[in-house]
Design an enzyme around this catalytic site. Structure first.
Site, PDB file in Angstrom:
ATOM      1  N   CYS A  50       0.811  -1.209   0.000  1.00 46.72           N
ATOM      2  CA  CYS A  50       0.000   0.000   0.000  1.00 46.72           C
ATOM      3  C   CYS A  50       0.844   1.258   0.000  1.00 46.72           C
ATOM      4  CB  CYS A  50      -0.925   0.005   1.212  1.00 46.72           C
ATOM      5  SG  CYS A  50      -0.021  -0.103   2.772  1.00 46.72           S
ATOM      6  N   ASP A  80      -8.746  17.668  -2.678  1.00 41.48           N
ATOM      7  CA  ASP A  80      -8.592  17.504  -4.121  1.00 41.48           C
ATOM      8  C   ASP A  80      -7.292  16.747  -4.407  1.00 41.48           C
ATOM      9  OD1 ASP A  80     -10.801  19.103  -5.533  1.00 41.48           O
ATOM     10  OD2 ASP A  80     -10.098  20.499  -4.000  1.00 41.48           O
ATOM     11  N   ASP A 121      12.861  29.807   5.420  1.00 38.66           N
ATOM     12  CA  ASP A 121      13.507  30.020   4.130  1.00 38.66           C
ATOM     13  C   ASP A 121      12.793  31.102   3.321  1.00 38.66           C
ATOM     14  OD1 ASP A 121      15.573  28.213   4.466  1.00 38.66           O
ATOM     15  OD2 ASP A 121      14.399  26.528   3.716  1.00 38.66           O
ATOM     16  N   HIS A 172       0.747  14.452   2.051  1.00 42.85           N
ATOM     17  CA  HIS A 172       0.726  12.990   2.024  1.00 42.85           C
ATOM     18  C   HIS A 172       1.165  12.479   3.390  1.00 42.85           C
ATOM     19  CE1 HIS A 172       0.855   9.010   0.166  1.00 42.85           C
ATOM     20  NE2 HIS A 172       1.980   8.805   0.836  1.00 42.85           N
TER      21      HIS A 172
END
Length: 356
Positions: A50, A80, A121, A172
């Site tokens: 997976c 989305d 940054d 993610h």
């Protein structure tokens, strides 16, 4: 004697013929015990088919608990397949990515550190943060624990993103051996307002906005040797945003600006000086240190990146006077989570600090 030995062996072997049923019963009973501990389910063995993704139900329940976010630039975001941004006219898109291993056990604190580390940054280039995407790795665990840690991790990150008018646009999540978090941050800047790490001029002054010592204190903490006060001050330093300092420096026409992170003060200073062929003078006594940093470095608690940073000593002239001082090691001390640790600016001369 042979018959006696044969009888013993056969009796022993007959016991194995009864094991499959007994083992199955034993496994079932054991499974009932180890699947739950203190009311929480334990993690089953994972496969890699997976891609080690965190389950959809965990994500859905976690995202439902997070604070609302709104942005005039983000047209499509979380939920989305990809984020869609509306770029303001006559502005440049400024992007940066950073990733950290968790330096603390608290996922909420870690989320804040990781967000500030990445955002710094953008501040160093005088860019205004707009959106961020997160890559989060959670230690393999049962669903309840994964959801708890993910919720705290994202809540900490969003806490800092909201403070800087930056919204989470996606990301993610995955499972792994340890907690990791990375962010890709997007910001905007007008071309003439953009600052870079190059551009220093002879006669400029070096200004350090935060003290040194994060790396060595965290190394001492990892060895179980850091005092609570040292760690508290290190965390306060890391959690202090560079946004205000960067704005002040830009407002006063800084020639060059950067953040001091993994390469240490000396490494980042050499990056600023190299393109211009300049040199700089540092005054050891003027370098601010976090409480306990000198003790940690003197006792040999070095961050794992410090030996590589030490290669920068080859560019230092006449180091003999510095070497007995703790500042000698601390100018190569990597500022872990250091996107929010230090900034320096080259601007009008102040010989009491440094000169180039």
């Amino acid at each position: 004697m042979w018959r006696w030995k044969d009888s013993i062996d056969r009796t022993f072997m007959r016991r194995f013929s009864e094991l499959p049923m007994d083992m199955a019963n034993h496994t079932a009973k054991t499974k009932d015990i180890v699947d739950q501990r203190s009311g929480s389910s334990l993690s089953p063995m994972r496969c890699n088919g997976c891609g080690a993704k965190v389950g959809a139900d965990i994500l859905r329940r976690t995202l439902a608990t997070l604070p609302d976010q709104h942005s005039e630039y983000l047209l499509k975001g979380v939920g989305d397949d990809a984020a869609v941004m509306d770029l303001p006219a006559n502005h440049l898109l400024v992007q940066s990515s950073d990733q950290l291993r968790a330096p603390v056990d608290d996922p909420w604190i870690f989320g804040r550190l990781a967000a500030l580390h990445a955002l710094s940054d953008l501040f160093a280039m005088n860019a205004r943060p707009a959106t961020a995407q997160i890559l989060a790795t959670l230690p393999t665990a049962a669903g309840e624990i994964t959801r708890r840690d993910l919720q705290q991790l994202l809540a900490g990150a969003i806490h800092e993103l909201n403070r800087h008018h930056c919204v989470l646009s996606g990301g993610h999540t995955a499972e792994g051996s340890e907690m990791l978090m990375g962010l890709t941050v997007n910001g905007f800047s007008e071309r003439e307002q953009l600052l870079e790490k190059t551009g220093a001029r002879g006669g400029d002054c070096l200004i350090l906005s935060k003290p040194l010592g994060v790396g060595t204190i965290l190394a001492a903490e990892g060895a179980g040797e850091a005092k609570g006060l040292w760690l508290q001050q290190a965390l306060e330093t890391m959690l202090h945003s560079n946004a205000d300092a960067a704005e002040i420096f830009a407002r006063h026409n800084a020639n060059a600006l950067t953040d001091v992170t993994g390469f240490g003060l000396l490494g980042h200073l050499l990056e600023m000086l190299g393109p211009e062929g300049l040199s700089a003078t540092l005054i050891a006594e003027n370098l601010p240190l976090i409480s306990g940093a000198a003790t940690c470095i003197e006792r040999g608690w070095l961050s794992s990146l410090q030996p590589q940073n030490a290669n920068a000593y080859a560019f230092v002239e006449n180091p003999q006077e510095w070497q007995p001082l703790p500042q000698w090691s601390l100018i190569t001390d990597p500022q872990t989570c250091g996107g929010s640790s230090l900034l320096f600016l080259l601007t009008k001369p102040k010989p009491a600090w440094a000169h180039c």
